[in-house]
Scaffold this active site. Structure first.
Site, PDB file in Angstrom:
ATOM      1  N   HIS A  63       0.812  -1.038   0.293  1.00  9.61           N
ATOM      2  CA  HIS A  63       0.018  -0.050   0.169  1.00  9.61           C
ATOM      3  C   HIS A  63       1.098   0.783  -0.165  1.00  9.61           C
ATOM      4  O   HIS A  63       2.189   1.592   0.484  1.00  9.61           O
ATOM      5  CB  HIS A  63      -0.728   0.281   1.226  1.00  9.61           C
ATOM      6  CG  HIS A  63      -1.572  -0.786   1.359  1.00  9.61           C
ATOM      7  ND1 HIS A  63      -3.156  -0.705   2.262  1.00  9.61           N
ATOM      8  CD2 HIS A  63      -1.859  -1.944   0.771  1.00  9.61           C
ATOM      9  CE1 HIS A  63      -3.965  -2.474   2.077  1.00  9.61           C
ATOM     10  NE2 HIS A  63      -3.265  -2.912   1.031  1.00  9.61           N
ATOM     11  N   GLU A  98       1.413   3.787   1.680  1.00  2.00           N
ATOM     12  CA  GLU A  98       1.489   4.380   3.258  1.00  2.00           C
ATOM     13  C   GLU A  98       3.124   3.604   3.396  1.00  2.00           C
ATOM     14  O   GLU A  98       3.801   3.829   4.520  1.00  2.00           O
ATOM     15  CB  GLU A  98       0.834   4.258   3.957  1.00  2.00           C
ATOM     16  CG  GLU A  98      -0.992   5.213   3.893  1.00  2.00           C
ATOM     17  CD  GLU A  98      -2.078   4.451   2.970  1.00  2.00           C
ATOM     18  OE1 GLU A  98      -2.616   4.633   3.171  1.00  2.00           O
ATOM     19  OE2 GLU A  98      -1.456   3.278   2.095  1.00  2.00           O
ATOM     20  N   CYS A 136      -6.110   2.308   5.242  1.00  3.60           N
ATOM     21  CA  CYS A 136      -6.999   1.065   5.014  1.00  3.60           C
ATOM     22  C   CYS A 136      -5.990   0.588   6.919  1.00  3.60           C
ATOM     23  O   CYS A 136      -5.647   1.477   7.955  1.00  3.60           O
ATOM     24  CB  CYS A 136      -6.161  -0.494   4.748  1.00  3.60           C
ATOM     25  SG  CYS A 136      -4.766  -1.303   4.954  1.00  3.60           S
ATOM     26  N   CYS A 166      -2.793  -0.229   7.311  1.00  3.83           N
ATOM     27  CA  CYS A 166      -1.784   1.250   7.435  1.00  3.83           C
ATOM     28  C   CYS A 166      -2.291   2.041   8.452  1.00  3.83           C
ATOM     29  O   CYS A 166      -1.493   2.603   9.057  1.00  3.83           O
ATOM     30  CB  CYS A 166      -2.339   1.692   6.268  1.00  3.83           C
ATOM     31  SG  CYS A 166      -1.799   1.060   4.518  1.00  3.83           S
TER      32      CYS A 166
END
Length: 169
Positions: A54, A56, A84, A87
Site C-alpha cells: 500500500h 502508506e 486501511c 496502514c
C-alpha cells in the site's frame, strides 16, 4: 502552505499509479513544509493482488531508508484514500502526528477505529486525522479506475459500487 497544497502532490502520485494500471492511491509525508517521502500503491494489476504494498507502507519503508531522522510526531501523511486498518495501525505505531486523506474508504478505512477499546499502547497513540481534503479530485481517480473493466482489483465490491454511485464533485 496548507492541506490542499500538499494533497495535490499525493494526487500526482495517484495519477502515476493509475497510469500504470494500479489502484490510484498515492501519498506523501511532509516534515515542516518539506516533502520527505512519497509512495504509490502497487501490486493490484495481477489476478492475485498483493495486499502489502500500500502507498502508506511504501512511504514508511522509504522513511526508514532515508538516513535522516525526523521526529515522527511532526510528520504529516497526505493520502488520496483513507488508510486501511493495516496502514492506519502502522502509521499509529510509527507515531505519525497527522493523517490527512482525500477520499473515504467505506469498505476498509481504519481511521474510525476506536483506539480506546484496544490495549493501552494503541490508546496512547492518537494521530490527528483530517478527511475530505480535495475529495472530488480523488473521487474522480477512483471512478476512472472502477469504470475501466480492465482493472479487476475490487471490482464489484462495496467500495467500487459506492464510488461509482457518487456524483462528480
Amino acid at each position: 502552505m496548507d492541506d490542499p497544497y500538499f494533497m495535490r502532490f499525493a494526487l500526482a502520485e495517484a495519477r502515476q499509479a493509475l497510469a500504470a494500471g494500479e489502484f490510484p492511491v498515492g501519498c506523501i509525508m511532509v516534515h515542516r513544509g518539506r516533502i520527505v517521502v512519497s509512495g504509490v500503491r502497487s501490486g493490484t494489476r495481477s489476478q492475485h493482488p498483493n495486499e502489502i504494498d500500500h502507498a502508506e507502507m511504501v512511504a514508511l519503508r522509504r522513511l526508514d531508508t532515508l538516513g535522516e531522522s525526523f521526529p515522527h510526531g511532526e510528520l504529516v501523511l497526505y493520502c488520496t484514500m483513507e488508510p486501511c486498518l493495516m496502514c492506519f495501525a502502522a502509521l499509529t505505531l510509527s507515531r505519525i502526528g497527522k493523517v490527512v486523506y482525500a477520499y473515504e474508504d467505506v469498505m476498509g478505512g481504519g481511521t474510525g477505529c476506536d483506539l480506546t477499546s484496544l490495549p493501552p499502547l494503541y490508546d496512547s497513540l492518537k494521530p490527528e486525522i483530517v478527511g475530505g481534503v480535495l475529495r472530488g479530485e480523488s473521487l474522480a481517480l477512483f471512478q476512472a479506475f472502477f469504470s475501466n473493466e480492465a482493472h479487476a482489483y475490487w471490482q464489484g465490491s462495496l467500495l467500487a459500487d459506492y464510488t461509482l454511485a457518487q456524483q462528480g464533485c
